[in-house]
Write a protein that holds these residues in place. Sequence first.
Motif, PDB file in Angstrom:
ATOM      1  N   ASN A   1      42.978  42.761  54.249  1.00  0.00           N
ATOM      2  CA  ASN A   1      42.225  42.281  55.169  1.00  0.00           C
ATOM      3  C   ASN A   1      40.705  42.064  54.686  1.00  0.00           C
ATOM      4  O   ASN A   1      39.777  41.710  55.314  1.00  0.00           O
ATOM      5  N   MET A   2      40.414  42.182  53.333  1.00  0.00           N
ATOM      6  CA  MET A   2      39.247  41.872  52.655  1.00  0.00           C
ATOM      7  C   MET A   2      39.103  40.478  52.797  1.00  0.00           C
ATOM      8  O   MET A   2      39.844  39.631  52.233  1.00  0.00           O
ATOM      9  N   ILE A   3      38.026  40.116  53.266  1.00  0.00           N
ATOM     10  CA  ILE A   3      37.644  38.633  53.464  1.00  0.00           C
ATOM     11  C   ILE A   3      36.916  37.909  52.252  1.00  0.00           C
ATOM     12  O   ILE A   3      37.101  36.683  51.832  1.00  0.00           O
ATOM     13  N   GLU A   4      36.196  38.678  51.587  1.00  0.00           N
ATOM     14  CA  GLU A   4      35.198  38.142  50.484  1.00  0.00           C
ATOM     15  C   GLU A   4      35.369  39.073  49.398  1.00  0.00           C
ATOM     16  O   GLU A   4      35.041  40.323  49.414  1.00  0.00           O
ATOM     17  N   ALA A   5      35.862  38.726  48.247  1.00  0.00           N
ATOM     18  CA  ALA A   5      35.814  39.384  47.112  1.00  0.00           C
ATOM     19  C   ALA A   5      34.422  39.426  46.455  1.00  0.00           C
ATOM     20  O   ALA A   5      33.941  38.527  46.204  1.00  0.00           O
ATOM     21  N   PRO A   6      33.927  40.632  46.103  1.00  0.00           N
ATOM     22  CA  PRO A   6      32.704  40.705  45.753  1.00  0.00           C
ATOM     23  C   PRO A   6      32.455  40.392  44.069  1.00  0.00           C
ATOM     24  O   PRO A   6      33.474  40.750  43.530  1.00  0.00           O
ATOM     25  N   TYR A   7      31.566  39.859  43.967  1.00  0.00           N
ATOM     26  CA  TYR A   7      31.105  39.526  42.486  1.00  0.00           C
ATOM     27  C   TYR A   7      30.257  40.716  41.708  1.00  0.00           C
ATOM     28  O   TYR A   7      29.517  41.205  42.542  1.00  0.00           O
ATOM     29  N   PHE A   8      30.567  41.090  40.471  1.00  0.00           N
ATOM     30  CA  PHE A   8      29.968  42.208  39.895  1.00  0.00           C
ATOM     31  C   PHE A   8      30.048  41.871  38.275  1.00  0.00           C
ATOM     32  O   PHE A   8      30.645  41.048  37.709  1.00  0.00           O
ATOM     33  N   GLU A   9      29.089  42.691  37.813  1.00  0.00           N
ATOM     34  CA  GLU A   9      29.126  42.393  36.161  1.00  0.00           C
ATOM     35  C   GLU A   9      30.460  43.001  35.443  1.00  0.00           C
ATOM     36  O   GLU A   9      30.880  44.139  35.755  1.00  0.00           O
ATOM     37  N   THR A  10      31.198  42.086  34.862  1.00  0.00           N
ATOM     38  CA  THR A  10      32.059  42.260  34.150  1.00  0.00           C
ATOM     39  C   THR A  10      32.683  41.883  32.808  1.00  0.00           C
ATOM     40  O   THR A  10      33.466  41.510  32.086  1.00  0.00           O
ATOM     41  N   SER A  11      31.245  41.669  32.148  1.00  0.00           N
ATOM     42  CA  SER A  11      31.229  40.918  30.695  1.00  0.00           C
ATOM     43  C   SER A  11      31.628  42.079  29.760  1.00  0.00           C
ATOM     44  O   SER A  11      32.304  41.535  28.605  1.00  0.00           O
ATOM     45  N   GLY A  12      31.812  43.305  30.023  1.00  0.00           N
ATOM     46  CA  GLY A  12      32.704  44.197  29.047  1.00  0.00           C
ATOM     47  C   GLY A  12      34.017  44.430  29.314  1.00  0.00           C
ATOM     48  O   GLY A  12      34.653  45.261  28.616  1.00  0.00           O
ATOM     49  N   VAL A  13      34.342  44.095  30.570  1.00  0.00           N
ATOM     50  CA  VAL A  13      35.740  44.432  30.994  1.00  0.00           C
ATOM     51  C   VAL A  13      36.971  43.991  30.235  1.00  0.00           C
ATOM     52  O   VAL A  13      36.925  42.702  29.813  1.00  0.00           O
ATOM     53  N   ARG A  14      37.928  44.769  29.866  1.00  0.00           N
ATOM     54  CA  ARG A  14      38.955  44.477  29.054  1.00  0.00           C
ATOM     55  C   ARG A  14      40.469  44.252  29.821  1.00  0.00           C
ATOM     56  O   ARG A  14      41.155  43.321  29.308  1.00  0.00           O
ATOM     57  N   THR A  15      40.541  44.839  30.861  1.00  0.00           N
ATOM     58  CA  THR A  15      41.649  44.563  31.590  1.00  0.00           C
ATOM     59  C   THR A  15      41.316  44.278  33.089  1.00  0.00           C
ATOM     60  O   THR A  15      40.495  45.224  33.619  1.00  0.00           O
ATOM     61  N   MET A  16      41.750  43.138  33.510  1.00  0.00           N
ATOM     62  CA  MET A  16      41.513  42.756  34.844  1.00  0.00           C
ATOM     63  C   MET A  16      43.003  42.695  35.559  1.00  0.00           C
ATOM     64  O   MET A  16      43.337  42.058  36.672  1.00  0.00           O
ATOM     65  N   LYS A  17      43.874  43.450  34.995  1.00  0.00           N
ATOM     66  CA  LYS A  17      45.461  43.373  35.663  1.00  0.00           C
ATOM     67  C   LYS A  17      45.398  43.948  37.161  1.00  0.00           C
ATOM     68  O   LYS A  17      44.988  44.757  37.441  1.00  0.00           O
ATOM     69  N   SER A  18      46.000  42.822  37.733  1.00  0.00           N
ATOM     70  CA  SER A  18      46.063  42.919  39.161  1.00  0.00           C
ATOM     71  C   SER A  18      44.623  43.260  40.239  1.00  0.00           C
ATOM     72  O   SER A  18      44.928  43.948  41.104  1.00  0.00           O
ATOM     73  N   ILE A  19      43.773  42.846  39.644  1.00  0.00           N
ATOM     74  CA  ILE A  19      42.337  43.071  40.209  1.00  0.00           C
ATOM     75  C   ILE A  19      42.442  42.733  41.783  1.00  0.00           C
ATOM     76  O   ILE A  19      41.951  43.624  42.655  1.00  0.00           O
ATOM     77  N   LEU A  20      42.788  41.802  42.217  1.00  0.00           N
ATOM     78  CA  LEU A  20      42.818  41.119  43.364  1.00  0.00           C
ATOM     79  C   LEU A  20      44.317  41.012  44.103  1.00  0.00           C
ATOM     80  O   LEU A  20      44.460  39.947  44.845  1.00  0.00           O
ATOM     81  N   TYR A  21      45.113  41.713  43.463  1.00  0.00           N
ATOM     82  CA  TYR A  21      46.769  41.432  43.768  1.00  0.00           C
ATOM     83  C   TYR A  21      46.965  41.579  45.283  1.00  0.00           C
ATOM     84  O   TYR A  21      46.478  42.649  45.851  1.00  0.00           O
ATOM     85  N   ASN A  22      47.556  40.411  45.744  1.00  0.00           N
ATOM     86  CA  ASN A  22      48.167  40.490  47.335  1.00  0.00           C
ATOM     87  C   ASN A  22      46.615  40.616  48.149  1.00  0.00           C
ATOM     88  O   ASN A  22      46.718  41.320  49.151  1.00  0.00           O
ATOM     89  N   CYS A  23      45.774  40.271  47.664  1.00  0.00           N
ATOM     90  CA  CYS A  23      44.370  40.328  48.547  1.00  0.00           C
ATOM     91  C   CYS A  23      44.465  38.794  49.195  1.00  0.00           C
ATOM     92  O   CYS A  23      43.801  37.958  49.060  1.00  0.00           O
ATOM     93  N   ASN A  24      45.139  38.805  50.356  1.00  0.00           N
ATOM     94  CA  ASN A  24      45.787  37.688  50.857  1.00  0.00           C
ATOM     95  C   ASN A  24      45.053  37.223  52.125  1.00  0.00           C
ATOM     96  O   ASN A  24      45.398  36.029  52.802  1.00  0.00           O
ATOM     97  N   SER A  25      43.608  37.657  52.141  1.00  0.00           N
ATOM     98  CA  SER A  25      42.908  37.051  53.204  1.00  0.00           C
ATOM     99  C   SER A  25      41.484  36.581  52.802  1.00  0.00           C
ATOM    100  O   SER A  25      40.740  35.737  53.247  1.00  0.00           O
ATOM    101  N   ILE A  26      41.164  36.598  51.228  1.00  0.00           N
ATOM    102  CA  ILE A  26      40.272  36.154  50.553  1.00  0.00           C
ATOM    103  C   ILE A  26      40.269  34.400  50.565  1.00  0.00           C
ATOM    104  O   ILE A  26      41.429  34.051  50.356  1.00  0.00           O
ATOM    105  N   LYS A  27      39.074  33.838  50.709  1.00  0.00           N
ATOM    106  CA  LYS A  27      39.067  32.509  50.652  1.00  0.00           C
ATOM    107  C   LYS A  27      38.798  32.100  49.120  1.00  0.00           C
ATOM    108  O   LYS A  27      38.887  30.771  48.966  1.00  0.00           O
ATOM    109  N   SER A  28      38.160  32.759  48.309  1.00  0.00           N
ATOM    110  CA  SER A  28      37.605  32.458  47.167  1.00  0.00           C
ATOM    111  C   SER A  28      37.628  33.325  46.014  1.00  0.00           C
ATOM    112  O   SER A  28      37.579  34.631  46.157  1.00  0.00           O
ATOM    113  N   ILE A  29      37.700  33.017  44.649  1.00  0.00           N
ATOM    114  CA  ILE A  29      37.954  33.834  43.627  1.00  0.00           C
ATOM    115  C   ILE A  29      36.711  33.827  42.917  1.00  0.00           C
ATOM    116  O   ILE A  29      36.295  32.565  42.507  1.00  0.00           O
TER     117      ILE A  29
END
Length: 260
Positions: A178-206
């Motif tokens: 039911n999350m409508i909007e996926a929040p943006y945040f700092e990810t410049s050091g992130v090494r794994t994004m595996k399944s970060i938004l998996y099955n978030c089927n209400s969001i309209k934008s990545i």
Amino acid sequence: EYTPDNVLIFKFSKSSYDPSSLTTLTGAIWTRISTEPNVWKWDARNVQTTDWTMAFYRAFTGSPQSSATGYVNIISSGVLTIPTVLGRQQSPWPGMFRECLSLTDVCVLRFPNVTFSPQIFNGCKNVNLAGLYVPNTTSLNSAFKAGNNQTSNFTHVGQIVTSSALTDVEQMFYGAHNMIEAPYFETSGVRTMKSILYNCNSIKSIPLYHTDSVNNVDTAFSYCYNVESGALAMYQQLSSMTNIPGHKNTFLYCGRDTTT
């Protein structure tokens, strides 16, 4: 009204509920502020431990409609100055509010010193969070993931403040239907994004997250059925990287017109 550091103000929908017998942190004190509404202060200023693992783990269990607590809101918070961690570096990683199913609306929480905070709201299927300030954390793994065989009903996560210290966001919003909007945040050091938004089927934008350091985006945006924008830009960014990250089913069934 000013709320001191390491103090949380809770509001319970059931006027008779008394949380003072809850086992949270040794040395933390519950004090009733008012009866109508039923508002309590949780004061951890004299707590000596630096490990707040499971501080409220399953403290407010059951659905809001059926549990003894009813709906539970955190309406005010001081800065939470925990110098080490919120969860132990082991599996499972129990978070501070993990499986507090009755927890609903939560004010902005600030953890300026925390370095490790996975699963902080894991299994809290009804929570809506106004914001999260964790500039030094290295992990938000499964931070808002639905519990086993559950879906997460929360609709909103406000501003999330991180930094390049963050390296792991695997399954961060896994199953947040039911999350409508996926929040943006700092990810410049992130090494794994595996399944970060998996099955978030209400969001309209990545969001166009930074992927400079990412080495795995498996199923990152799978089953985001209703995405209308952002997927192509993310695909192009990932495809242009010198070292293409692992990408099994990254965009599987992502978007209304998946074939195109």
